[in-house]
Design an enzyme around this catalytic site. Structure first.
Site, PDB file in Angstrom:
ATOM      1  N   GLU A  69     -58.059  96.839  -0.459  1.00 36.20           N
ATOM      2  CA  GLU A  69     -58.711  97.737   0.259  1.00 36.20           C
ATOM      3  C   GLU A  69     -60.325  97.672   0.478  1.00 36.20           C
ATOM      4  OE1 GLU A  69     -57.768 101.742  -1.104  1.00 36.20           O
ATOM      5  OE2 GLU A  69     -59.393 102.602  -0.474  1.00 36.20           O
ATOM      6  N   LYS A  96     -56.923 108.853  -7.646  1.00 40.52           N
ATOM      7  CA  LYS A  96     -56.479 107.481  -7.006  1.00 40.52           C
ATOM      8  C   LYS A  96     -57.951 106.688  -6.591  1.00 40.52           C
ATOM      9  CE  LYS A  96     -55.535 104.686  -3.354  1.00 40.52           C
ATOM     10  NZ  LYS A  96     -56.309 103.981  -2.466  1.00 40.52           N
ATOM     11  N   ASP A 131     -51.621  94.523 -16.795  1.00 43.11           N
ATOM     12  CA  ASP A 131     -50.633  95.267 -16.254  1.00 43.11           C
ATOM     13  C   ASP A 131     -51.008  96.314 -15.671  1.00 43.11           C
ATOM     14  OD1 ASP A 131     -48.409  96.636 -15.994  1.00 43.11           O
ATOM     15  OD2 ASP A 131     -47.407  96.075 -17.780  1.00 43.11           O
ATOM     16  N   HIS A 171     -65.614 103.595   5.937  1.00 46.75           N
ATOM     17  CA  HIS A 171     -64.620 102.788   6.178  1.00 46.75           C
ATOM     18  C   HIS A 171     -64.575 101.973   7.313  1.00 46.75           C
ATOM     19  CE1 HIS A 171     -61.369 103.183   3.105  1.00 46.75           C
ATOM     20  NE2 HIS A 171     -62.126 104.437   2.509  1.00 46.75           N
TER      21      HIS A 171
END
Ligand code: MEV
Length: 430
Positions: free
Chosen positions: A81, A265, A281, A379
């Site tokens: 991202e 998130k 992991d 972005h």
């Protein structure tokens, strides 16, 4: 001593960046080779999972400016991202002005669970198990002599009664196990399997599942940073306005699970990128994070933002952090090894402290953007590059097409294809 400040790192080409990284981290060229090649040979991958046919790569970026517990650290992030590495680096720079990140961890205690079914009386069985606690702990402690030698091993046994379930009441035994610098799944699962028979004899019941819990709430990592309010000012925004905007944005996540999911998130953008880069992991970390965020019965923010007596912005993050540096993919993946070396971490706790710091930095980057000019502006230019590549642009054309789309405020594949065609005079293959 590593310096995490490398001027104009984003402007120079890949080769020059590697040279500057080597210099800043005082590493040898071969230390960085795994980053250039991706690190993993298909033959090595073939030993890691089943039915291997090849490899799958991700970009590996370096977040700059981090100072964790007074030490400069260059933070490797594997993530697809855009904006995450830049956002973390920028916030680490602001945090640096307030002394960087202060991070801590609890002992590396994992929880192993054993489900005990078919009991005549769960309360009687619970008492019997507690009466035999010392011998059960001694048995679990003897399972892994190597770990024991390193200071790990069984620490405690807790017995929980689950009074209501779709199959009626049962018991859950929690084995608390110190796994030192390992992620710990293997050690804990082995110890749980070893105890099962003894527990059946003591209780007269049947042990069903024997597996670690990813809600590793005895293995927490905490980070804290203070940003001088003056550092927050930019453009038309005063430092106070940015600070208060961030606190208001946090309050939204604290109160509303719909927002908290997105807020967390953003934290995981920073956390997972380092977890992935070090071969850990990330599903385990994700599972633990969200379960921990819901521990009160209502899902909420993992971080807090407020102000101190001097009006400076103060952020904290606390979450389970079951990462290791000695086993699994971390040990066999050369790029993961290179990432661990780059950070100069010697213990899993140190790694966990860097990871939560990256999570907190990333959270702040998102909140600062959302609370001021909105997320799209930052972005857009990076997103535009990806759209340009998807439209077939290569080399210098990528920047050219991306810049034109940003100027036009139209970042779409159809426009990118038109521009590629216009600049090259070629039809784009669809
Ligand atoms: C995007 O990957 C992450 C954000 O949505 C996080 C947030 O909203 O806080 C920007």
């Amino acid at each position: 001593m590593t310096s995490s400040r490398i001027a104009e790192f984003y402007k120079i080409d890949l080769e020059e960046r590697r040279a500057r990284l080597m210099e800043a981290a005082q590493l040898a060229p071969e230390d960085l080779t795994p980053f250039t090649t991706g690190g993993l040979a298909p033959e090595a991958a073939d030993h890691m999972i089943e039915n291997v046919v090849g490899l799958y790569s991700l970009p590996l970026g370096i977040a700059l400016n981090f100072q964790v517990n007074g030490r400069d650290v260059l933070v490797p992030m594997a993530i697809e991202e855009p904006s995450v590495v830049a956002g973390a680096s920028f916030m680490a720079k602001l945090a640096r002005a307030g002394g960087g990140f202060q991070a801590t961890t609890t002992e590396p205690h994992m929880i192993g669970q054993l489900q005990v079914l078919d009991l005549a009386n769960v309360h009687v069985a619970q008492l019997s198990l507690l009466e035999h606690k010392e011998e059960l702990l001694a048995e679990a402690d003897s399972v892994d002599p190597v770990l024991k030698k390193l200071g790990g091993g069984a620490r405690n046994l807790e017995v929980r009664v689950i009074s209501e379930s779709p199959i009626g009441p049962f018991l859950v035994v929690h084995l608390i196990y110190d796994v030192r610098d390992a992620m710990g799944a293997n050690a804990v699962n082995t110890a749980c399997e070893r105890l099962a028979h003894h527990i059946e004899i003591i209780t007269g019941g049947r042990v069903h599942l024997r597996i670690l819990s990813n809600l590793a709430d005895h293995r927490l990592a905490q980070a804290r940073c203070t940003i001088p309010v003056s550092e927050l000012a930019f453009g038309d925004f005063s430092g106070e306005k940015v600070r208060d905007g961030i606190i208001e944005a946090w309050a939204f996540a604290a109160a509303d699970p719909y927002r908290a999911a997105t807020h967390n998130k953003g934290i995981m953008n920073g956390v997972d990128a380092v977890v992935v880069a070090t071969g850990n992991d990330w599903r385990a970390i994700e599972a633990g994070a969200h379960a921990y965020a819901a521990r009160s019965g209502r899902y909420t923010s993992l971080s807090t933002w407020g102000k101190d007596a001097d009006g400076n912005l103060v952020g904290t993050l606390e979450m389970p952090m079951a990462v290791g540096i000695v086993g699994g993919a971390t040990k066999v993946h050369p790029a993961a090894q290179a990432a661990v070396r780059l950070m100069g971490v010697k213990t899993a706790s140190e790694l966990a402290e860097i990871i939560v710091s990256a999570g907190l930095a990333q959270n702040m980057a998102a909140l600062r953007a959302l609370a001021t000019e909105g997320i799209q502006r930052g972005h857009m230019s990076l997103h535009a590059r990806q759209v340009a590549i998807a439209a077939g642009a290569t080399g210098e054309l990528i920047e050219k097409v991306a810049a034109q789309m940003v100027t036009e405020k139209v970042v779409r594949i159809d426009r990118a294809e038109e521009l590629v065609k216009e600049y090259t005079g070629k039809q784009v293959n669809k």
